[in-house]
Design a protein around this motif. Structure first.
Motif, short mmCIF file in Angstrom:
data_model
loop_
_atom_site.label_atom_id
_atom_site.label_comp_id
_atom_site.label_asym_id
_atom_site.label_seq_id
_atom_site.Cartn_x
_atom_site.Cartn_y
_atom_site.Cartn_z
N GLY A 191 -10.96 4.36 5.08
CA GLY A 191 -10.38 3.41 3.95
C GLY A 191 -8.26 3.87 4.57
O GLY A 191 -7.46 3.12 4.08
N THR A 243 -3.54 -4.31 2.75
CA THR A 243 -3.92 -4.24 1.47
C THR A 243 -4.92 -5.47 0.78
O THR A 243 -5.33 -6.26 1.39
CB THR A 243 -3.28 -4.93 0.23
OG1 THR A 243 -2.79 -5.81 0.02
CG2 THR A 243 -2.12 -4.42 -0.24
N ALA A 244 -5.80 -4.73 0.41
CA ALA A 244 -7.40 -5.69 0.01
C ALA A 244 -7.13 -6.98 -0.48
O ALA A 244 -7.53 -8.16 -0.24
CB ALA A 244 -8.42 -5.09 -1.42
N MET A 255 -12.14 1.05 -2.72
CA MET A 255 -12.09 -0.74 -2.84
C MET A 255 -11.96 -1.15 -1.41
O MET A 255 -12.58 -2.48 -1.53
CB MET A 255 -10.87 -0.38 -2.52
CG MET A 255 -9.87 -0.53 -4.08
SD MET A 255 -7.74 -0.69 -4.16
CE MET A 255 -7.03 -2.26 -3.86
N MET A 292 -6.50 1.39 2.21
CA MET A 292 -6.87 1.26 0.39
C MET A 292 -7.77 2.44 0.61
O MET A 292 -8.60 2.61 1.09
CB MET A 292 -7.42 0.36 0.51
CG MET A 292 -8.98 -0.57 0.87
SD MET A 292 -9.30 -2.36 0.46
CE MET A 292 -8.35 -3.00 2.56
N ASP A 293 -7.63 2.51 -1.26
CA ASP A 293 -9.08 3.41 -1.24
C ASP A 293 -10.73 3.28 -0.97
O ASP A 293 -10.87 1.82 -0.46
CB ASP A 293 -9.15 3.22 -2.87
CG ASP A 293 -9.99 4.06 -3.42
OD1 ASP A 293 -10.19 5.03 -3.85
OD2 ASP A 293 -11.02 3.10 -3.40
N THR A 344 -14.17 -7.18 -0.45
CA THR A 344 -13.13 -6.93 0.59
C THR A 344 -14.16 -7.05 2.26
O THR A 344 -13.38 -7.51 2.87
CB THR A 344 -12.60 -5.29 1.17
OG1 THR A 344 -12.55 -5.04 -0.18
CG2 THR A 344 -11.81 -5.09 2.11
N SER A 380 0.99 -1.46 -0.74
CA SER A 380 -0.16 -0.01 -0.29
C SER A 380 1.02 1.29 -0.03
O SER A 380 2.34 1.05 0.92
CB SER A 380 -1.20 -0.20 1.12
OG SER A 380 -0.75 1.36 1.79
#
Ligand SMILES: Cc1cc2nc3c(=O)[nH]c(=O)nc-3n(C[C@H](O)[C@H](O)[C@H](O)COP(=O)(O)O)c2cc1C
Length: 400
Positions: A167, A94-95, A131, A127-128, A137, A18
């Motif tokens: 996020g 991360t996702a 996402m 994360m975004d 997720t 990330s």
């Protein structure tokens, strides 16, 4: 810090790809400073963002980057590493890594180590916002929580893309607090309920003015964190402070001494220990003006103050262990001794609030601890968190 739950613990820090990777260096540093032995695992993607040498320099321990690295003992022995871990923190997570863990995919050192461990795993997603919201997720996270994984964050705010959403990686302090709480869960205060007061009460004069004092609330919150880190169920009754609520602690906000009395009466019924670190105002205005008192030429404002009630007199729980604080500017020991007798306390902690390097608003304190027999213990200057443990050590003796 010897009494910190992270001290001497084997922590595996998993870092994944990330943009928030750089924050993991700060986390590695903080965990190391608190005495943890931190072994880091970087995914291939994480290595696109950050160099393993940063972690090696800070933790002074091995960094695993490749499952098949014959020169790295930890990589080859990832099962032993998983078994000796006291906890695993994945930050940022991360996702992609959340998806992999939830499906038991073990094609890299982090996945294999997590599959092979019985230690608690703390995931700090980053994360975004889209996402994170994505049902894939969310379902992966829900499944992980159901299996006993712990999740810290994410937070709402501005992300690298410039978009604002949910996020952002939790801040280092929060990840450390969650880890401490999990590691300390079965310590000497598990099954104990502790009530702590903190902050400086405010007494209204009119809708815009109050009488208050200089207490910052730092001492009470430090005791709350230390008790939480030793497994206690903690409630804090907090008079106004600018501090953020610590993680994993129930905080009730109050304003005046009378609010404080009411709240202590309600919460103390089923508690084992009451620690009163709040600076409670001794007086309040006899009458509170309903509208703002205007400044009139040549006219003073005379305020009549009446005494606030004695908070301890309304407590109905006879088995409660009561610890008080005496904030004094002179005759510290004498005044604290009088207070422990008059208030029938089990312990009193006295500090000199005329000094600027300790006491109100400082991160450190230097105190005397006095018992009902008048025995006085002088403690050296230390952080409020360390002092909190010293106080809890003595309360533990009383509980036993
Ligand atoms: C500049 C950049 C930033 C990224 N930031 C994130 C992020 O914050 N969170 C995330 O889940 N994926 C992010 N990704 C995508 C991951 O790097 C990608 O899914 C990768 O496969 C993750 O691998 P890992 O989970 O094994 O580390 C980013 C990719 C790029 C190129």
């Amino acid at each position: 810090m010897n009494n910190h739950p992270l001290n001497n613990k084997n922590v595996i820090l998993g870092v994944t790809g990330s943009i928030a990777c750089y924050k993991a260096i700060d986390l590695a540093s903080k965990l190391t400073q608190l005495g943890a032995k931190v072994d880091t695992i970087l995914t291939d993607s994480a290595q696109q963002f950050i160099n393993p040498i940063s972690f090696k320099s800070i933790t002074h321990r091995q960094v695993v980057t490749n499952l098949f690295d014959l020169d790295n003992e930890l990589a080859v022995n990832h099962v032993a590493m998983a078994e000796s871990a006291d906890c695993i923190i994945v930050a940022p997570a991360t996702a992609h890594t959340l998806a992999k863990i939830s499906h038991g995919i073990s094609d890299d050192p982090l996945g294999t180590t997590i599959l092979a461990t019985n230690a608690p795993v703390i995931l700090a997603p980053a994360m975004d916002g889209k996402m994170f919201e994505n049902p894939a997720t969310q379902e992966n996270l829900a499944q992980l929580i159901q299996r006993g994984f712990f999740v810290c964050g994410p937070e709402f705010g501005r992300m690298a893309s410039g978009l604002v959403g949910l996020g952002r990686l939790s801040n280092t302090q929060d990840i450390v607090q969650v880890t401490s709480m999990i590691l300390g869960k079965n310590s000497d205060y598990s099954q104990k309920k502790i009530l702590i007061t903190t902050g400086g009460t405010q007494e209204d004069l009119d809708p815009v003015r109050t009488i208050t004092n200089r207490s910052s609330g730092k001492m009470g919150f430090a005791i709350a964190e230390a008790a939480r880190d030793r497994g206690a169920e903690v409630t804090v009754i907090s008079a106004p402070t600018s501090l953020n609520n610590p993680i994993g602690i129930n905080v009730e906000k109050i304003k005046s001494a009378i609010d404080m009395q009411q709240s202590i009466e309600n919460h103390s019924i089923d508690c084992d220990v009451l620690i009163m670190a709040a600076a409670v105002g001794d007086w309040r205005a006899k009458t509170i003006a309903k509208t703002k008192t205007k400044k009139l030429k040549d006219q003073n404002w005379e305020i009549e103050l009446v005494k606030n009630p004695d908070i301890l007199s309304s407590i109905k729980n006879d088995s409660l262990i009561k610890v008080g604080f005496a904030a004094e500017t002179e005759n510290l020991v004498e005044n604290a001794k009088n207070k422990i007798t008059n208030k029938k306390l089990d312990l009193i902690v006295g500090n000199d609030v005329s000094r600027t390097d300790i006491g109100f608003n400082s991160d450190n304190n230097e105190v005397v601890i006095i018992n009902p027999y008048g025995e006085v213990e002088n403690l050296p200057k230390m952080s409020k968190y360390e002092l909190a443990h010293e106080i809890l050590d003595r309360v533990q003796t009383l509980l036993n």
